[in-house]
Design an enzyme around this catalytic site. Structure first.
Site, PDB file in Angstrom:
ATOM      1  N   ASP A 187       0.856  -1.187   0.000  1.00 40.88           N
ATOM      2  CA  ASP A 187       0.000   0.000   0.000  1.00 40.88           C
ATOM      3  C   ASP A 187       0.894   1.240   0.000  1.00 40.88           C
ATOM      4  OD1 ASP A 187      -2.506   1.441   0.295  1.00 40.88           O
ATOM      5  OD2 ASP A 187      -1.851   1.863   2.336  1.00 40.88           O
TER       6      ASP A 187
ATOM      7  N   THR B 209      -2.939   5.139  -4.174  1.00 41.04           N
ATOM      8  CA  THR B 209      -1.887   5.889  -3.463  1.00 41.04           C
ATOM      9  C   THR B 209      -0.512   5.677  -4.094  1.00 41.04           C
ATOM     10  OG1 THR B 209      -1.833   4.047  -1.893  1.00 41.04           O
ATOM     11  CG2 THR B 209      -3.046   5.993  -1.227  1.00 41.04           C
ATOM     12  N   THR B 210      -0.288   4.499  -4.692  1.00 44.94           N
ATOM     13  CA  THR B 210       0.983   4.248  -5.395  1.00 44.94           C
ATOM     14  C   THR B 210       0.944   4.933  -6.757  1.00 44.94           C
ATOM     15  OG1 THR B 210       1.078   2.096  -4.304  1.00 44.94           O
ATOM     16  CG2 THR B 210       2.614   2.460  -6.102  1.00 44.94           C
TER      17      THR B 210
ATOM     18  N   ASP C 237      -8.990   0.084   1.936  1.00 42.78           N
ATOM     19  CA  ASP C 237      -8.950   0.537   0.538  1.00 42.78           C
ATOM     20  C   ASP C 237     -10.221   0.133  -0.201  1.00 42.78           C
ATOM     21  OD1 ASP C 237      -6.523   1.615   1.018  1.00 42.78           O
ATOM     22  OD2 ASP C 237      -5.388   0.419  -0.411  1.00 42.78           O
TER      23      ASP C 237
END
Length: 533
Positions: A66, A99-100, A401
């Site tokens: 994550d 988020t990445t 998520d």
């Protein structure tokens, strides 16, 4: 570069010296530092991305892919690199997923900015062009999205499942995805149909079992045992529950004091008064019909003593103590009751009602479940199980998520294809748009378009495919009008990604593009770092 400019002829003996080298060096250092952060998480992008093992200073080990968690745990010192950590947090709060992706896009944009700066284009021109390109990109993404209804559970499950497929616990996506959908839909308020507060979904972790044992509980779960003396109840039916914020133990003064006892009769009198005090409290509690007590944790003194537990057991009252202060709001909302701050305010109308409160053995320990709550508030609890702490923590992060993805769809009810399809389509359309723009602006927009190809490139690279072949083939497919063609990492080829059920909320993609562009524009316009001691 340092430049020497001759002054007016009337003062030919002097020269003015303009030093721009420091500003360029600062800007270059900032971009290089921020790109280093982006490169650190790049390998964890996508379903075949690698995981990171993080060892904290306290000796804690975390295994995750994550992006927000990885960056949050990294000790980043350079100010511009910290901006990418904040960028990941912003994406986490805005969309929950991607988020990445947002950090990788920012890194690719910075790489292109470095190239544009080396060609002598002014940072302000680049910044303005990037803003225009990001606005156009959001329009393109919106045009290629597909509307979805909350009644279409299949589409919601697919988008939650896509989010989970890149996680460590991806093999459990068939269980966790429908669970996330059920949890979010159960807390949607009809008065505010486009808003979901994820604080209404409580995740309780319990070691033991496997992720398969994770369940959705319509009620409350406490990861603690029932406190009782010998013979005290551990199961109560038709329960009347009180949430109290005071202690059932002898009172203490607010000041430091010591009592001098001369003989045993005085000691007996003190003990007798203590007993009478506790007994009086319990009689008041019992008079309201209350048979379950939830006691808020106190740092001042013990919530209950052995003596009060003995009397509570006699009165057949079940006790759960050390309820955290920040859980009180969730508990009272769920039970539809009021917290009681003083024994004098103990009233029957402040109680909550439930069909069953029971202690259940689970794994190595015990939990308390409250089910069948009367007039239950719009909340729900997810009990997450795991065989070890690392899996348990990652399951919680993955579930968060998935919950965020479903929340995005409640707020903005549009789906978009995954697998690098939107990025390639954006790159193609922005590249075509750049040709009709004039001057430096068109050049900058073309660089923006090229930067977006980093997502399909990285996805194919992490899946062990040939990135150049895959990206070239993707360009051809999209040029022929196949806008939903993306990388199918399972089959190792390009397919229609919508048919493969690889979908994500539109909000995840649009916020990633917008936030990444904002961050890059900020880094680009910094030309000096001032340290204040």
């Amino acid at each position: 570069m340092a430049a020497t400019v001759a002054s007016q002829p009337r003062s030919s003996k002097t020269e003015s010296y303009i030093d721009n080298k420091r500003k360029e060096d600062i800007r270059h250092a900032n971009i290089v530092a921020a790109r280093a952060v982006a490169d650190a998480v790049r390998t964890s992008l996508g379903p075949k991305g690698m995981d990171k093992m993080i060892s904290t200073a306290s000796g804690e080990i975390i295994i995750t892919n994550d992006g927000a968690t990885i960056l949050n745990k990294m000790e980043v010192l350079q100010p511009a690199a910290k901006m990418l950590v904040e960028l990941s947090k912003a994406q986490d709060s805005a969309a929950g997923d991607g988020t990445t992706t947002v950090v990788v896009i920012a890194g690719a944009l910075l790489k292109q900015c470095l190239l544009l700066l080396s060609h002598g284009i002014h940072p302000t021109v680049i910044s303005d062009s990037l803003h225009k390109a990001s606005v156009k990109a959001v329009d393109v993404l919106t045009a290629m999205s597909v509307p979805v209804e909350l009644s279409d559970r299949d589409s919601l499950n697919k988008s939650a499942s896509t989010s989970l497929n890149s996680k460590v616990v991806s093999q459990y996506s068939t269980l966790l995805a429908p669970l996330a959908v059920d949890a979010v839909l159960s807390v949607v308020d009809p008065a505010k149909p486009n808003m979901v507060d994820l604080r209404d979904v409580k995740i309780v972790k319990k070691l033991g079992g496997t992720v398969d044992d994770t369940e959705l509980v319509k009620g409350l779960v406490f990861d603690k045992k029932v406190r009782h003396a010998a013979g005290g109840p551990t199961r109560v039916e038709n329960s009347k529950i009180a949430v109290i914020q005071f202690q059932i133990s002898p009172p203490k003064t607010d000041i430091e004091q010591s009592i001098l006892v001369n003989d045993y009769t005085q000691m007996d009198r003190i003990l007798k008064e203590e007993r009478n005090y506790i007994l009086g409290m319990i009689k008041k509690i019992k008079a309201t019909g209350c048979n379950v007590l939830l006691i808020q944790k106190s740092i001042l003194r013990d919530a209950v003593t052995d003596l009060s537990l003995h009397y509570l057991a006699k009165a057949k009252i079940l006790v759960i103590k050390d309820v955290e202060r920040d859980e009180i709001e969730f508990i009272t909302k769920t039970l539809n009751c009021l917290p009681i701050a003083n024994i004098e305010h103990f009233r029957a109308e402040k109680l909550g009602y439930a069909d069953l409160v029971e202690e259940v053995s689970l794994g190595d320990g015990k939990i308390v479940k409250i089910t069948g709550i009367k007039d239950m508030g719009r909340t729900t609890t997810v009990l997450v199980r795991g065989s070890n702490q690392l899996v348990l923590d990652e399951a919680e992060r993955s579930l968060h998520d998935a919950l965020c993805v479903v929340r995005c769809l409640v707020g903005k009810r549009f789906l978009i294809a995954g697998g690098g399809a939107p990025e390639i389509e954006l790159s193609r359309q922005l590249g075509a748009w750049a040709k009709v723009l004039h001057g430096m602006e068109g050049y900058c927009v073309r660089s923006f378009a090229e930067a977006l190809e980093v997502i399909p490139y990285t996805l194919s690279e992490n899946a062990g495919l040939n990135p150049i072949t895959i990206v070239t083939e993707l360009r051809n497919r999209h040029a022929q009008g196949e806008i939903n063609s993306g990388i199918n990492v399972r089959k190792g080829q390009i397919t229609n990604i919508l048919e493969e059920n690889v979908v994500q909320p539109l909000l995840v993609s649009t916020s990633a593009i917008t936030l990444a562009t904002e961050c890059v524009r900020m880094i680009l316009k910094i030309d000096d770092i001032v340290t204040v001691r």
